[in-house]
Structures are given as C-alpha cells and as structure tokens.
Design a protein around this motif. Structure first.
Motif, PDB file in Angstrom:
ATOM      1  N   ARG A  56      54.490  18.288  59.416  1.00 22.38           N
ATOM      2  CA  ARG A  56      54.259  18.532  60.837  1.00 22.38           C
ATOM      3  C   ARG A  56      54.649  17.318  61.688  1.00 22.38           C
ATOM      4  NH1 ARG A  56      49.860  21.140  58.439  1.00 22.38           N
ATOM      5  NH2 ARG A  56      48.409  19.419  58.840  1.00 22.38           N
ATOM      6  N   GLU A  57      54.336  16.141  61.205  1.00 18.13           N
ATOM      7  CA  GLU A  57      54.710  14.932  61.937  1.00 18.13           C
ATOM      8  C   GLU A  57      56.232  14.814  62.038  1.00 18.13           C
ATOM      9  OE1 GLU A  57      54.593  11.415  64.073  1.00 18.13           O
ATOM     10  OE2 GLU A  57      53.020  12.905  63.706  1.00 18.13           O
ATOM     11  N   ALA A  58      56.917  15.106  60.946  1.00 17.94           N
ATOM     12  CA  ALA A  58      58.381  15.063  60.967  1.00 17.94           C
ATOM     13  C   ALA A  58      58.930  16.074  61.967  1.00 17.94           C
ATOM     14  CB  ALA A  58      58.924  15.349  59.567  1.00 17.94           C
ATOM     15  N   ALA A  59      58.317  17.257  62.048  1.00 17.76           N
ATOM     16  CA  ALA A  59      58.773  18.288  62.980  1.00 17.76           C
ATOM     17  C   ALA A  59      58.572  17.847  64.428  1.00 17.76           C
ATOM     18  CB  ALA A  59      58.021  19.588  62.715  1.00 17.76           C
ATOM     19  N   TYR A  60      57.418  17.287  64.723  1.00 19.19           N
ATOM     20  CA  TYR A  60      57.171  16.816  66.088  1.00 19.19           C
ATOM     21  C   TYR A  60      58.147  15.705  66.477  1.00 19.19           C
ATOM     22  CZ  TYR A  60      52.812  19.500  66.407  1.00 19.19           C
ATOM     23  OH  TYR A  60      51.876  20.512  66.471  1.00 19.19           O
ATOM     24  N   ARG A  61      58.451  14.837  65.566  1.00 20.43           N
ATOM     25  CA  ARG A  61      59.375  13.737  65.868  1.00 20.43           C
ATOM     26  C   ARG A  61      60.792  14.258  66.110  1.00 20.43           C
ATOM     27  NH1 ARG A  61      57.672   8.514  62.058  1.00 20.43           N
ATOM     28  NH2 ARG A  61      55.571   8.281  62.914  1.00 20.43           N
ATOM     29  N   SER A  70      57.087  15.289  74.613  1.00 19.75           N
ATOM     30  CA  SER A  70      56.185  15.620  73.506  1.00 19.75           C
ATOM     31  C   SER A  70      55.441  16.934  73.724  1.00 19.75           C
ATOM     32  CB  SER A  70      55.169  14.486  73.315  1.00 19.75           C
ATOM     33  OG  SER A  70      55.811  13.259  73.037  1.00 19.75           O
ATOM     34  N   VAL A  71      56.071  17.888  74.391  1.00 18.73           N
ATOM     35  CA  VAL A  71      55.383  19.135  74.732  1.00 18.73           C
ATOM     36  C   VAL A  71      54.926  19.888  73.483  1.00 18.73           C
ATOM     37  CG1 VAL A  71      55.672  21.425  75.755  1.00 18.73           C
ATOM     38  CG2 VAL A  71      56.473  19.400  76.983  1.00 18.73           C
ATOM     39  N   THR A  72      55.784  20.001  72.473  1.00 18.55           N
ATOM     40  CA  THR A  72      55.367  20.755  71.286  1.00 18.55           C
ATOM     41  C   THR A  72      54.177  20.079  70.608  1.00 18.55           C
ATOM     42  OG1 THR A  72      57.020  19.658  69.876  1.00 18.55           O
ATOM     43  CG2 THR A  72      57.652  21.744  70.892  1.00 18.55           C
ATOM     44  N   ARG A  73      54.157  18.733  70.579  1.00 19.83           N
ATOM     45  CA  ARG A  73      53.019  18.018  69.998  1.00 19.83           C
ATOM     46  C   ARG A  73      51.767  18.220  70.853  1.00 19.83           C
ATOM     47  NH1 ARG A  73      52.662  13.547  66.545  1.00 19.83           N
ATOM     48  NH2 ARG A  73      54.890  13.024  66.785  1.00 19.83           N
ATOM     49  N   GLN A  74      51.905  18.070  72.158  1.00 20.86           N
ATOM     50  CA  GLN A  74      50.761  18.197  73.052  1.00 20.86           C
ATOM     51  C   GLN A  74      50.140  19.587  72.999  1.00 20.86           C
ATOM     52  OE1 GLN A  74      52.547  17.107  76.783  1.00 20.86           O
ATOM     53  NE2 GLN A  74      52.827  14.959  76.178  1.00 20.86           N
ATOM     54  N   ARG A  75      50.978  20.594  72.794  1.00 23.10           N
ATOM     55  CA  ARG A  75      50.482  21.971  72.735  1.00 23.10           C
ATOM     56  C   ARG A  75      50.121  22.412  71.315  1.00 23.10           C
ATOM     57  NH1 ARG A  75      54.583  25.023  77.075  1.00 23.10           N
ATOM     58  NH2 ARG A  75      53.940  23.768  78.883  1.00 23.10           N
ATOM     59  N   GLY A  76      50.317  21.508  70.354  1.00 25.80           N
ATOM     60  CA  GLY A  76      49.924  21.800  68.982  1.00 25.80           C
ATOM     61  C   GLY A  76      50.660  22.959  68.351  1.00 25.80           C
ATOM     62  N   TRP A  77      51.950  23.070  68.639  1.00 20.90           N
ATOM     63  CA  TRP A  77      52.732  24.205  68.152  1.00 20.90           C
ATOM     64  C   TRP A  77      52.657  24.376  66.640  1.00 20.90           C
ATOM     65  CZ3 TRP A  77      58.084  25.448  70.689  1.00 20.90           C
ATOM     66  CH2 TRP A  77      57.889  25.815  72.030  1.00 20.90           C
ATOM     67  N   TYR A  78      52.598  23.261  65.916  1.00 16.32           N
ATOM     68  CA  TYR A  78      52.682  23.338  64.452  1.00 16.32           C
ATOM     69  C   TYR A  78      51.359  23.023  63.762  1.00 16.32           C
ATOM     70  CZ  TYR A  78      57.457  22.765  66.163  1.00 16.32           C
ATOM     71  OH  TYR A  78      58.627  22.891  66.867  1.00 16.32           O
ATOM     72  N   ASP A  79      50.278  23.066  64.530  1.00 13.57           N
ATOM     73  CA  ASP A  79      48.976  22.689  63.982  1.00 13.57           C
ATOM     74  C   ASP A  79      48.252  23.827  63.278  1.00 13.57           C
ATOM     75  OD1 ASP A  79      49.536  20.262  65.117  1.00 13.57           O
ATOM     76  OD2 ASP A  79      48.016  20.388  66.705  1.00 13.57           O
ATOM     77  N   HIS A  80      48.882  24.995  63.194  1.00 20.10           N
ATOM     78  CA  HIS A  80      48.222  26.153  62.587  1.00 20.10           C
ATOM     79  C   HIS A  80      49.084  26.711  61.458  1.00 20.10           C
ATOM     80  CE1 HIS A  80      45.429  25.933  65.936  1.00 20.10           C
ATOM     81  NE2 HIS A  80      46.463  25.866  66.748  1.00 20.10           N
ATOM     82  N   GLU A  81      49.465  25.825  60.561  1.00 18.31           N
ATOM     83  CA  GLU A  81      50.283  26.177  59.399  1.00 18.31           C
ATOM     84  C   GLU A  81      49.588  25.692  58.126  1.00 18.31           C
ATOM     85  OE1 GLU A  81      54.320  25.085  61.996  1.00 18.31           O
ATOM     86  OE2 GLU A  81      53.913  24.066  60.097  1.00 18.31           O
ATOM     87  N   ASP A 261      66.822  27.119  70.290  1.00 15.47           N
ATOM     88  CA  ASP A 261      65.939  26.006  69.963  1.00 15.47           C
ATOM     89  C   ASP A 261      66.714  24.777  69.495  1.00 15.47           C
ATOM     90  OD1 ASP A 261      63.327  27.382  70.286  1.00 15.47           O
ATOM     91  OD2 ASP A 261      64.140  28.652  68.692  1.00 15.47           O
ATOM     92  N   LYS A 262      66.139  23.633  69.739  1.00 11.67           N
ATOM     93  CA  LYS A 262      66.712  22.409  69.207  1.00 11.67           C
ATOM     94  C   LYS A 262      65.578  21.525  68.728  1.00 11.67           C
ATOM     95  CE  LYS A 262      67.247  20.094  73.746  1.00 11.67           C
ATOM     96  NZ  LYS A 262      68.230  19.429  74.640  1.00 11.67           N
ATOM     97  N   GLY A 263      65.921  20.562  67.977  1.00 11.38           N
ATOM     98  CA  GLY A 263      64.910  19.673  67.389  1.00 11.38           C
ATOM     99  C   GLY A 263      65.079  19.495  65.883  1.00 11.38           C
ATOM    100  N   CYS A 264      64.774  20.407  65.003  1.00  9.08           N
ATOM    101  CA  CYS A 264      64.408  21.792  65.308  1.00  9.08           C
ATOM    102  C   CYS A 264      63.152  22.126  64.483  1.00  9.08           C
ATOM    103  CB  CYS A 264      65.554  22.730  64.964  1.00  9.08           C
ATOM    104  SG  CYS A 264      65.327  24.434  65.501  1.00  9.08           S
TER     105      CYS A 264
END
Length: 291
Positions: A56-61, A70-81, A261-264
């Motif tokens: 998850r940290e790698a994804a946010y980075r 840091s919108v995806t981190r702030q909104r916790g997009w990947y915190d429910h996996e 999407d990008k990042g990704c």
C-alpha cells in the motif's frame, strides 16, 4: 514504449475481429458449433489476496509521484485491502475483456440496447469526465464505433454484463458468469501476491494507463509482456471490470484500473472499489469465467 511491449498490429487485430464476427453471425449456425471465447485455466489452490502495508505504501508513493499530490493517501483509497490467503476451486477465465466485436454479436441476436448514454443521465453520474469524452464510445446502432471493433466494450452496466453472460451460456452450451472478486484477483496476480500482474515493480510500458497510453481504450491483448503468471491479459489498466462480488444492495466491486489512471496504484490487482449497478461508464467493461 519499448520494443518488447509494442502493441500488436491494429490491422491484424481488426482482421481477427471481422473474422470472429463473421463466424459468430454465420447464417444457420448451430449452437453446438459456436466457438468458445479464448480463455485460460486457473488451477485450484490457495493464493494471497489483498495487500500488506508495504504494498500500500508503494502504491501511494507511485500516485504521489504521478499526480503531485496525496489525495489517494488522504482518502485512504487502498486502506481496505486486507491481506489473507484464499482457497479457490479451478476455473477458466476469458484471456481478455469482452470486445466490442463480441458484444455486437450479442446485440444483433437479442436486440439488447447498445452501449449508449444521454447527456442528462451522464451528468447525473457526477463523474469528472465531461459528456463529450463519452461520445466516442457511444454506439449509434448494433454495430460498434468504427475502428474500435477489437477494443474492450465499455458503457455496459452490471445488468448488461449479466445479460451477455446468460446469452453466451446458451450459445456455447456452457455456463459463463462474472468472476468473483477473489477469482478475478487470483487470475490477475498469480498465487504469490504480486503487486502487478507481471511482478512488484510498476512499468508503464506494460499496460494501457494514462502514464504512457493514448488516454483511450486500445485493442485488447496489446501488451503480452504485461500478462499475469497464468497468462491473463489486460489485467492492469485498459478498463475496470465488473465482478460478481456485491458491495451493498445495488453496487458491485470493480477491479483492474483503466486507461484514465496513472500512478498506478489503482491498477494493482489488490485495489478495489465499487460502482452502482446501473452506471454505464467509459472506464468499465467486463470478462467472464466458467467452472
């Protein structure tokens, strides 16, 4: 894009689709002669589902580097996996998402409503995409938009995908259905919990995302080097895909990321979110499984 990841010939893909449509639409063709869609076998056994803190940290980075915020981190997009080991029976899954050409056969045989959405309905979804961005994907008849025959079909609701599965099951004489979230994820990442279908390092040359793509759908199977350990194609980027896993009374989980999407981080097989069953989105398509 590097040489190894270069998309397959668009001309070859188009010729393949035309042949495919002609075969399916042949007059007087018996159902027992219906050619099955290309699929791959996923063996029975356990796999690692979800993500741990390091993934998850790698994804946010990745997202922060791509978007500059840091919108995806702030909104916790990947915190429910939640990461866990899941045991599944063997199944087969379509190698690529259902294409416009394949969907066109279904429309011609059933009279089902083609992928389309009006401005008022589109605006009601509350998406960031303006209606003008949806127009290239709108079908004017039972024939797909010209030049997009081998692109993944989009602008299909959950109910549209279920209707296609029912029709295909009758034509092929074999039950097809939407995959569960777990089935889709195992096929996309393999048994060992890869961050991406091809491994743990993001590579924009191995998928259709906004990082290096044309900001649109492209022919399916264009990135063979981005295949999962089982050979699943287009499992990251390209389009999100409906699953059979509910997320409330009128929503289902979608997986896979998209061309937008990008990042990704969202293109990881572990990433997940839900959509309303009735939405007809330019970023959402589907593929099917059989037992």
């Amino acid at each position: 894009m590097n040489k190894q990841a270069r998309p397959r010939s668009v001309k070859s893909a188009a010729l393949f689709c035309l042949a495919w449509v002609s075969l399916f639409a042949a007059p007087g063709m018996a159902d027992d002669a219906f050619p099955p869609p290309g699929s791959i076998e996923i063996p029975a056994g356990p796999f690692i589902m979800g993500s741990d803190a390091a993934e998850r940290e790698a994804a946010y980075r990745l997202d922060e580097a791509a978007y500059g915020h840091s919108v995806t981190r702030q909104r916790g997009w990947y915190d429910h996996e939640p990461q866990r080991t899941v045991e599944l029976d063997a199944f087969r899954i379509m190698e690529t998402p259902v294409t416009n050409a394949q969907y066109a056969v279904f429309l011609k045989e059933t009279g089902h409503t083609p992928p389309s959405v009006g401005r008022e309905e589109w605006d009601g979804y509350g998406l960031i995409h303006p209606y003008e961005r949806a127009q290239p994907y709108i079908w004017q008849s039972a024939a797909p938009p010209a030049g997009r025959e081998n692109h993944p079909v989009v602008m299909v609701s959950y109910q549209d995908a279920i209707a296609y599965a029912s029709w295909l099951s009758g034509k092929a004489g074999k039950a097809w259905r939407l995959p569960t979230e777990a089935e889709w994820e195992k096929a996309a990442r393999g048994p060992d919990g890869n961050y991406f279908p091809w491994g743990n390092t993001f590579n924009a040359a191995l998928l259709n995302s906004h990082d290096a793509g044309p900001f649109a759908t492209i022919p399916v199977g264009s990135f063979p080097d981005g295949a999962s350990p089982y050979g699943l194609l287009d499992a990251a980027g390209q389009v999100f895909e409906w699953t059979a896993t509910p997320a409330g009374d009128t929503r289902h989980i979608v997986k896979g990321g998209s061309w937008d999407d990008k990042g990704c981080g969202v293109c990881r097989p572990a990433a997940r979110h839900s959509r309303s069953d009735t939405i007809k989105h330019i970023l959402v398509g589907f593929r099917l499984v059989s037992d």
